[in-house]
Design a protein around this motif. Structure first.
Motif, PDB file in Angstrom:
ATOM      1  N   ASP A 192      14.306  19.658   8.919  1.00 45.72           N
ATOM      2  CA  ASP A 192      13.295  18.997   8.088  1.00 45.72           C
ATOM      3  C   ASP A 192      11.953  19.106   8.811  1.00 45.72           C
ATOM      4  OD1 ASP A 192      12.128  17.522   6.081  1.00 45.72           O
ATOM      5  OD2 ASP A 192      12.823  15.584   6.842  1.00 45.72           O
ATOM      6  N   PRO A 193      11.158  20.146   8.508  1.00 48.22           N
ATOM      7  CA  PRO A 193       9.916  20.366   9.262  1.00 48.22           C
ATOM      8  C   PRO A 193       8.946  19.188   9.151  1.00 48.22           C
ATOM      9  CG  PRO A 193      10.408  22.244   7.846  1.00 48.22           C
ATOM     10  CD  PRO A 193      11.359  21.147   7.475  1.00 48.22           C
ATOM     11  N   ASP A 194       8.224  18.950  10.213  1.00 47.28           N
ATOM     12  CA  ASP A 194       7.153  17.948  10.227  1.00 47.28           C
ATOM     13  C   ASP A 194       5.881  18.679   9.784  1.00 47.28           C
ATOM     14  OD1 ASP A 194       5.070  16.202  10.799  1.00 47.28           O
ATOM     15  OD2 ASP A 194       5.904  15.580  12.733  1.00 47.28           O
ATOM     16  N   TRP A 195       5.584  18.604   8.482  1.00 46.46           N
ATOM     17  CA  TRP A 195       4.484  19.369   7.908  1.00 46.46           C
ATOM     18  C   TRP A 195       3.140  18.974   8.513  1.00 46.46           C
ATOM     19  CZ3 TRP A 195       6.268  23.559   6.180  1.00 46.46           C
ATOM     20  CH2 TRP A 195       7.489  23.600   5.499  1.00 46.46           C
ATOM     21  N   LEU A 196       2.952  17.697   8.818  1.00 49.54           N
ATOM     22  CA  LEU A 196       1.686  17.277   9.420  1.00 49.54           C
ATOM     23  C   LEU A 196       1.516  17.869  10.815  1.00 49.54           C
ATOM     24  CD1 LEU A 196       1.395  13.544   8.284  1.00 49.54           C
ATOM     25  CD2 LEU A 196       0.132  15.529   7.425  1.00 49.54           C
ATOM     26  N   ALA A 197       2.584  17.893  11.600  1.00 48.45           N
ATOM     27  CA  ALA A 197       2.511  18.498  12.935  1.00 48.45           C
ATOM     28  C   ALA A 197       2.251  19.996  12.821  1.00 48.45           C
ATOM     29  CB  ALA A 197       3.796  18.237  13.713  1.00 48.45           C
ATOM     30  N   LEU A 198       2.917  20.649  11.879  1.00 52.67           N
ATOM     31  CA  LEU A 198       2.684  22.072  11.689  1.00 52.67           C
ATOM     32  C   LEU A 198       1.242  22.339  11.283  1.00 52.67           C
ATOM     33  CD1 LEU A 198       5.947  23.260   9.911  1.00 52.67           C
ATOM     34  CD2 LEU A 198       5.107  23.947  12.154  1.00 52.67           C
ATOM     35  N   LEU A 199       0.711  21.491  10.407  1.00 53.60           N
ATOM     36  CA  LEU A 199      -0.674  21.646   9.979  1.00 53.60           C
ATOM     37  C   LEU A 199      -1.629  21.440  11.146  1.00 53.60           C
ATOM     38  CD1 LEU A 199      -2.430  22.232   7.519  1.00 53.60           C
ATOM     39  CD2 LEU A 199      -2.459  19.791   7.036  1.00 53.60           C
ATOM     40  N   ALA A 200      -1.338  20.452  11.977  1.00 48.42           N
ATOM     41  CA  ALA A 200      -2.198  20.179  13.130  1.00 48.42           C
ATOM     42  C   ALA A 200      -2.137  21.301  14.170  1.00 48.42           C
ATOM     43  CB  ALA A 200      -1.809  18.850  13.773  1.00 48.42           C
ATOM     44  N   GLU A 201      -0.943  21.826  14.413  1.00 46.73           N
ATOM     45  CA  GLU A 201      -0.759  22.820  15.465  1.00 46.73           C
ATOM     46  C   GLU A 201      -0.999  24.255  15.006  1.00 46.73           C
ATOM     47  OE1 GLU A 201       3.189  22.169  17.028  1.00 46.73           O
ATOM     48  OE2 GLU A 201       2.802  20.018  17.242  1.00 46.73           O
ATOM     49  N   HIS A 202      -0.705  24.529  13.739  1.00 45.44           N
ATOM     50  CA  HIS A 202      -0.762  25.902  13.227  1.00 45.44           C
ATOM     51  C   HIS A 202      -1.399  25.933  11.837  1.00 45.44           C
ATOM     52  CE1 HIS A 202       1.956  26.950  16.496  1.00 45.44           C
ATOM     53  NE2 HIS A 202       2.751  25.960  16.105  1.00 45.44           N
ATOM     54  N   GLY A 203      -2.454  25.155  11.656  1.00 44.54           N
ATOM     55  CA  GLY A 203      -3.065  24.978  10.339  1.00 44.54           C
ATOM     56  C   GLY A 203      -3.435  26.263   9.631  1.00 44.54           C
ATOM     57  N   ASP A 204      -4.148  27.142  10.298  1.00 43.34           N
ATOM     58  CA  ASP A 204      -4.600  28.362   9.644  1.00 43.34           C
ATOM     59  C   ASP A 204      -3.420  29.235   9.218  1.00 43.34           C
ATOM     60  OD1 ASP A 204      -6.940  29.942   8.804  1.00 43.34           O
ATOM     61  OD2 ASP A 204      -6.169  31.408  10.244  1.00 43.34           O
ATOM     62  N   ALA A 205      -2.442  29.385  10.098  1.00 42.79           N
ATOM     63  CA  ALA A 205      -1.264  30.193   9.784  1.00 42.79           C
ATOM     64  C   ALA A 205      -0.457  29.567   8.649  1.00 42.79           C
ATOM     65  CB  ALA A 205      -0.393  30.363  11.025  1.00 42.79           C
ATOM     66  N   LEU A 206      -0.300  28.241   8.688  1.00 40.86           N
ATOM     67  CA  LEU A 206       0.453  27.557   7.635  1.00 40.86           C
ATOM     68  C   LEU A 206      -0.247  27.694   6.287  1.00 40.86           C
ATOM     69  CD1 LEU A 206       2.773  25.785   6.628  1.00 40.86           C
ATOM     70  CD2 LEU A 206       1.453  23.786   7.361  1.00 40.86           C
ATOM     71  N   LEU A 207      -1.556  27.500   6.251  1.00 40.59           N
ATOM     72  CA  LEU A 207      -2.280  27.616   4.986  1.00 40.59           C
ATOM     73  C   LEU A 207      -2.241  29.047   4.446  1.00 40.59           C
ATOM     74  CD1 LEU A 207      -5.283  25.272   5.788  1.00 40.59           C
ATOM     75  CD2 LEU A 207      -3.345  24.792   4.280  1.00 40.59           C
ATOM     76  N   SER A 208      -2.290  30.026   5.328  1.00 43.54           N
ATOM     77  CA  SER A 208      -2.144  31.422   4.893  1.00 43.54           C
ATOM     78  C   SER A 208      -0.760  31.660   4.304  1.00 43.54           C
ATOM     79  CB  SER A 208      -2.388  32.384   6.063  1.00 43.54           C
ATOM     80  OG  SER A 208      -3.726  32.341   6.459  1.00 43.54           O
ATOM     81  N   ALA A 209       0.264  31.109   4.953  1.00 46.55           N
ATOM     82  CA  ALA A 209       1.631  31.253   4.450  1.00 46.55           C
ATOM     83  C   ALA A 209       1.781  30.592   3.079  1.00 46.55           C
ATOM     84  CB  ALA A 209       2.628  30.657   5.440  1.00 46.55           C
ATOM     85  N   LEU A 210       1.151  29.436   2.890  1.00 47.55           N
ATOM     86  CA  LEU A 210       1.233  28.754   1.596  1.00 47.55           C
ATOM     87  C   LEU A 210       0.542  29.561   0.505  1.00 47.55           C
ATOM     88  CD1 LEU A 210       0.718  25.002   2.528  1.00 47.55           C
ATOM     89  CD2 LEU A 210       2.844  26.284   2.172  1.00 47.55           C
ATOM     90  N   ALA A 211      -0.586  30.168   0.830  1.00 49.57           N
ATOM     91  CA  ALA A 211      -1.277  31.009  -0.154  1.00 49.57           C
ATOM     92  C   ALA A 211      -0.396  32.200  -0.537  1.00 49.57           C
ATOM     93  CB  ALA A 211      -2.619  31.472   0.405  1.00 49.57           C
ATOM     94  N   LEU A 212       0.208  32.830   0.455  1.00 50.24           N
ATOM     95  CA  LEU A 212       1.090  33.967   0.186  1.00 50.24           C
ATOM     96  C   LEU A 212       2.314  33.544  -0.613  1.00 50.24           C
ATOM     97  CD1 LEU A 212       0.893  35.568   3.723  1.00 50.24           C
ATOM     98  CD2 LEU A 212       0.085  36.633   1.607  1.00 50.24           C
ATOM     99  N   GLY A 213       2.948  32.459  -0.188  1.00 47.33           N
ATOM    100  CA  GLY A 213       4.173  32.006  -0.837  1.00 47.33           C
ATOM    101  C   GLY A 213       3.968  31.475  -2.244  1.00 47.33           C
ATOM    102  N   SER A 214       2.779  30.977  -2.526  1.00 49.18           N
ATOM    103  CA  SER A 214       2.495  30.456  -3.867  1.00 49.18           C
ATOM    104  C   SER A 214       1.786  31.493  -4.731  1.00 49.18           C
ATOM    105  CB  SER A 214       1.628  29.195  -3.786  1.00 49.18           C
ATOM    106  OG  SER A 214       0.352  29.491  -3.249  1.00 49.18           O
ATOM    107  N   ARG A 215       1.375  32.593  -4.085  1.00 48.17           N
ATOM    108  CA  ARG A 215       0.647  33.657  -4.772  1.00 48.17           C
ATOM    109  C   ARG A 215      -0.656  33.135  -5.389  1.00 48.17           C
ATOM    110  NH1 ARG A 215       6.234  34.209  -5.764  1.00 48.17           N
ATOM    111  NH2 ARG A 215       7.079  36.049  -4.746  1.00 48.17           N
TER     112      ARG A 215
END
Length: 129
Positions: free
Chosen positions: A50-73
């Motif tokens: 169960d990923p900690d989305w807030l921690a991921l956003l804090a630590e890897h925000g740019d990469a996570l947001l890029s992944a969300l853009a790709l995954g949501s098209r």
């Protein structure tokens, strides 16, 4: 093979209403994988469980947001403008629909590669000639 077996092999799309758009989040296709792999590489091992989305956003925000853009098209600018609760819902959907790929294929490979490199780097170093 029954319907639940097929859902495991090819998960059904998830429908989401976010920021005035109705999205259908479906599994990635082969052509999308190189960009997605590059985006998730910094945090792939943290996707298990169960990923900690807030921690991921804090630590890897740019990469996570890029992944969300790709995954949501969707355009990155649209993802960047989402309210936090909707961004977390989007992250959960993108990674749930693609869970088999990320959790069972990508994360273990990155862990194995890290261990292999660590072993090689910890080995004897050649002396200068």
């Amino acid at each position: 093979m029954n319907a639940s077996d097929l859902d495991v092999m090819v998960p059904p799309a998830q429908e989401l209403d976010l920021a005035g758009r109705c999205l259908s989040i479906s599994p990635l296709v082969v052509g999308e994988l190189p960009a997605m792999l590059k985006a998730v590489r910094p945090f792939a091992q943290q996707l298990a469980g169960d990923p900690d989305w807030l921690a991921l956003l804090a630590e890897h925000g740019d990469a996570l947001l890029s992944a969300l853009a790709l995954g949501s098209r969707q355009p990155r600018e649209w993802v960047d403008a989402l309210p936090l609760d909707e961004a977390i819902a989007l992250a959960a959907a993108v990674f749930e629909v693609n869970a088999d790929f990320f959790v069972h294929r990508v994360a273990p490979k990155i862990g194995t590669l890290a261990q292999s490199l660590s072993g090689r780097l910890a080995g004897p170093t050649p002396s200068p000639a």
